[in-house]
Motif scaffolding. Sequence first.
Motif, PDB file in Angstrom:
ATOM      1  N   ASP A  23       8.694  -5.403  10.821  1.00 43.42           N
ATOM      2  CA  ASP A  23       9.680  -4.358  10.550  1.00 43.42           C
ATOM      3  C   ASP A  23       8.960  -3.124  10.002  1.00 43.42           C
ATOM      4  O   ASP A  23       8.303  -3.195   8.959  1.00 43.42           O
ATOM      5  CB  ASP A  23      10.695  -4.883   9.525  1.00 43.42           C
ATOM      6  N   PRO A  24       9.060  -1.975  10.716  1.00 49.39           N
ATOM      7  CA  PRO A  24       8.307  -0.787  10.307  1.00 49.39           C
ATOM      8  C   PRO A  24       8.719  -0.262   8.925  1.00 49.39           C
ATOM      9  O   PRO A  24       7.969   0.482   8.285  1.00 49.39           O
ATOM     10  CB  PRO A  24       8.631   0.240  11.393  1.00 49.39           C
ATOM     11  N   LEU A  25       9.908  -0.632   8.458  1.00 48.06           N
ATOM     12  CA  LEU A  25      10.436  -0.059   7.221  1.00 48.06           C
ATOM     13  C   LEU A  25      10.035  -0.820   5.962  1.00 48.06           C
ATOM     14  O   LEU A  25      10.289  -0.373   4.857  1.00 48.06           O
ATOM     15  CB  LEU A  25      11.975   0.001   7.287  1.00 48.06           C
ATOM     16  N   PHE A  26       9.422  -1.996   6.144  1.00 39.61           N
ATOM     17  CA  PHE A  26       9.057  -2.802   4.976  1.00 39.61           C
ATOM     18  C   PHE A  26       7.557  -3.012   4.885  1.00 39.61           C
ATOM     19  O   PHE A  26       6.870  -3.066   5.909  1.00 39.61           O
ATOM     20  CB  PHE A  26       9.776  -4.155   5.026  1.00 39.61           C
ATOM     21  N   THR A  27       7.057  -3.135   3.662  1.00 40.04           N
ATOM     22  CA  THR A  27       5.618  -3.355   3.488  1.00 40.04           C
ATOM     23  C   THR A  27       5.252  -4.756   3.971  1.00 40.04           C
ATOM     24  O   THR A  27       6.108  -5.635   4.105  1.00 40.04           O
ATOM     25  CB  THR A  27       5.196  -3.255   2.005  1.00 40.04           C
ATOM     26  N   ARG A  76      -9.444  -6.565   1.448  1.00 40.99           N
ATOM     27  CA  ARG A  76      -8.593  -5.872   0.472  1.00 40.99           C
ATOM     28  C   ARG A  76      -7.148  -6.355   0.554  1.00 40.99           C
ATOM     29  O   ARG A  76      -6.206  -5.578   0.632  1.00 40.99           O
ATOM     30  CB  ARG A  76      -8.621  -4.350   0.682  1.00 40.99           C
ATOM     31  N   ALA A  77      -6.959  -7.658   0.542  1.00 44.18           N
ATOM     32  CA  ALA A  77      -5.621  -8.236   0.741  1.00 44.18           C
ATOM     33  C   ALA A  77      -4.591  -7.669  -0.238  1.00 44.18           C
ATOM     34  O   ALA A  77      -3.463  -7.360   0.154  1.00 44.18           O
ATOM     35  CB  ALA A  77      -5.693  -9.752   0.616  1.00 44.18           C
ATOM     36  N   GLU A  78      -5.002  -7.497  -1.522  1.00 48.77           N
ATOM     37  CA  GLU A  78      -4.040  -7.013  -2.527  1.00 48.77           C
ATOM     38  C   GLU A  78      -3.501  -5.641  -2.143  1.00 48.77           C
ATOM     39  O   GLU A  78      -2.311  -5.369  -2.285  1.00 48.77           O
ATOM     40  CB  GLU A  78      -4.686  -6.930  -3.922  1.00 48.77           C
ATOM     41  N   GLU A  79      -4.383  -4.765  -1.631  1.00 51.27           N
ATOM     42  CA  GLU A  79      -3.939  -3.409  -1.254  1.00 51.27           C
ATOM     43  C   GLU A  79      -3.068  -3.444   0.001  1.00 51.27           C
ATOM     44  O   GLU A  79      -2.074  -2.715   0.089  1.00 51.27           O
ATOM     45  CB  GLU A  79      -5.149  -2.507  -0.988  1.00 51.27           C
ATOM     46  N   VAL A  80      -3.466  -4.308   0.954  1.00 49.22           N
ATOM     47  CA  VAL A  80      -2.721  -4.375   2.218  1.00 49.22           C
ATOM     48  C   VAL A  80      -1.274  -4.819   1.978  1.00 49.22           C
ATOM     49  O   VAL A  80      -0.363  -4.435   2.719  1.00 49.22           O
ATOM     50  CB  VAL A  80      -3.455  -5.294   3.232  1.00 49.22           C
ATOM     51  N   GLN A 121       0.277   1.477   9.204  1.00 48.74           N
ATOM     52  CA  GLN A 121      -0.989   1.858   8.556  1.00 48.74           C
ATOM     53  C   GLN A 121      -2.141   0.943   8.968  1.00 48.74           C
ATOM     54  O   GLN A 121      -3.289   1.191   8.619  1.00 48.74           O
ATOM     55  CB  GLN A 121      -0.811   1.830   7.033  1.00 48.74           C
ATOM     56  N   LEU A 122      -1.819  -0.137   9.697  1.00 47.20           N
ATOM     57  CA  LEU A 122      -2.857  -1.095  10.091  1.00 47.20           C
ATOM     58  C   LEU A 122      -3.203  -0.962  11.567  1.00 47.20           C
ATOM     59  O   LEU A 122      -2.378  -0.517  12.366  1.00 47.20           O
ATOM     60  CB  LEU A 122      -2.360  -2.523   9.836  1.00 47.20           C
ATOM     61  N   SER A 123      -4.417  -1.400  11.919  1.00 40.46           N
ATOM     62  CA  SER A 123      -4.822  -1.401  13.337  1.00 40.46           C
ATOM     63  C   SER A 123      -4.113  -2.546  14.057  1.00 40.46           C
ATOM     64  O   SER A 123      -3.556  -3.449  13.412  1.00 40.46           O
ATOM     65  CB  SER A 123      -6.331  -1.612  13.421  1.00 40.46           C
ATOM     66  N   GLY A 124      -4.158  -2.533  15.405  1.00 38.16           N
ATOM     67  CA  GLY A 124      -3.510  -3.581  16.202  1.00 38.16           C
ATOM     68  C   GLY A 124      -4.024  -4.971  15.829  1.00 38.16           C
ATOM     69  O   GLY A 124      -3.250  -5.922  15.696  1.00 38.16           O
ATOM     70  N   GLY A 125      -5.346  -5.075  15.659  1.00 37.65           N
ATOM     71  CA  GLY A 125      -5.947  -6.365  15.310  1.00 37.65           C
ATOM     72  C   GLY A 125      -5.487  -6.861  13.949  1.00 37.65           C
ATOM     73  O   GLY A 125      -5.182  -8.043  13.763  1.00 37.65           O
ATOM     74  N   MET A 126      -5.401  -5.922  12.990  1.00 36.74           N
ATOM     75  CA  MET A 126      -4.959  -6.279  11.635  1.00 36.74           C
ATOM     76  C   MET A 126      -3.487  -6.702  11.648  1.00 36.74           C
ATOM     77  O   MET A 126      -3.088  -7.627  10.953  1.00 36.74           O
ATOM     78  CB  MET A 126      -5.157  -5.105  10.673  1.00 36.74           C
TER      79      MET A 126
END
Length: 338
Positions: free
Chosen positions: A106-110, A145-149, A156-161
Amino acid sequence: MSDEILKITSLQTHFFTDQGEIPAVDGVSLTVHKGEVVGIVGESGCGKSVTSLSIMQLVPSPPGKIVGGTIHYKSENLLNASKKRIKDIRGNEISMIFQEPMTSLDPLFTIGNQLREALQIHKKINKKQANQKSIEMLKLVGIPRAEEVMNDYPHQLSGGMRQRVMIAISMACDPEILIADEPTTALDVTIQAQILDLMKKLNHEKDTAILLITHDLGVVAEICDRVIVMYAGQVVEEGTTREILKNPTHPYTKGLIRSIPKLHEKDQKLYSIPGTVPKPKMGMLGCRFKDRCEFAHDRCFSEAPELFSLGNNRYSRCFLLDDTERKVASDAEANTGS
Ligand SMILES: Nc1ncnc2c1ncn2[C@@H]1O[C@H](COP(=O)(O)OP(=O)(O)O)[C@@H](O)[C@H]1O
Ligand code: SF4
Ligand SMILES: [Mg+2]
């Protein structure tokens, strides 16, 4: 066998369209055992996705409908299960990931929000525990950097991420089986290899069974124990990955193997099987591969081949594997040889 996690028998999923009834999945049977990685391979339009969507009753309906067969998860026929039961199983015992993680996230949630939610829906844990487990899951799937992600949004993430995050979400509840439909198709080759490694690792560490759907036999070769080759809505060959790659018996499988790019022959023109997959129709005559098959003979145009058993859990849907035809062919060979 008691370690069967998923057993599909004679599945028929049809679409009822203005152009008539399309038997997109036409009598497919397959079994996935505990901890096993099984691949379904075939070109686009062969019915791989419709098969996988049928398992969790996600086929768009109308126009789609499961009109025959059974789908057992352990001893339970999912086709008789209530909507509530299916919802409980989905994501908890059977997880699914798709080609484009952006459509599932969901694009609206972290990321943290979505992971925590996936955990809290199925597991009775509080927010703090869910938070901790979410970070653990991100680390497990190799996200730096799991805590930040956790505070990032999907874009904000790449396709692979993003695909790693999807895998983390789908593995969060320790499912018995992960169904992955073209999970690496949208990714470049390096990332693709990393995601396949990750799935292999999760399979080893957690003994999660995987049903991997792909058009790419190269991907199957990387991680699958066993392969089901599909063509125009049917299984045409089945066996261990090793056997299928070493000794393919169906002309379609042989064509797919010829189409795998070879690492050391970069400049060579890639082989592709001439023609395209026919759209399945009701009452199709003859072998579905006949128009593309270099071995097609009279019988292939009038009769539909069954799935011949070759022993050792190997099967092939081609008259060339029919014992009576094989005998005639070898007699003819012997005669010309003498
Ligand atoms: N929504 C739909 N409406 C009508 N026919 C469909 C629909 N979705 C799939 N099909 C039919 O099912 C066939 C198999 O589709 P699919 O399972 O998506 O193939 P694959 O995943 O192997 O590329 C298609 O060729 C098409 O004929
Ligand atoms: S049955 Fe005939 S047309 Fe079909 S794959 Fe075998 S040889 Fe080819
Ligand atoms: Mg598909």
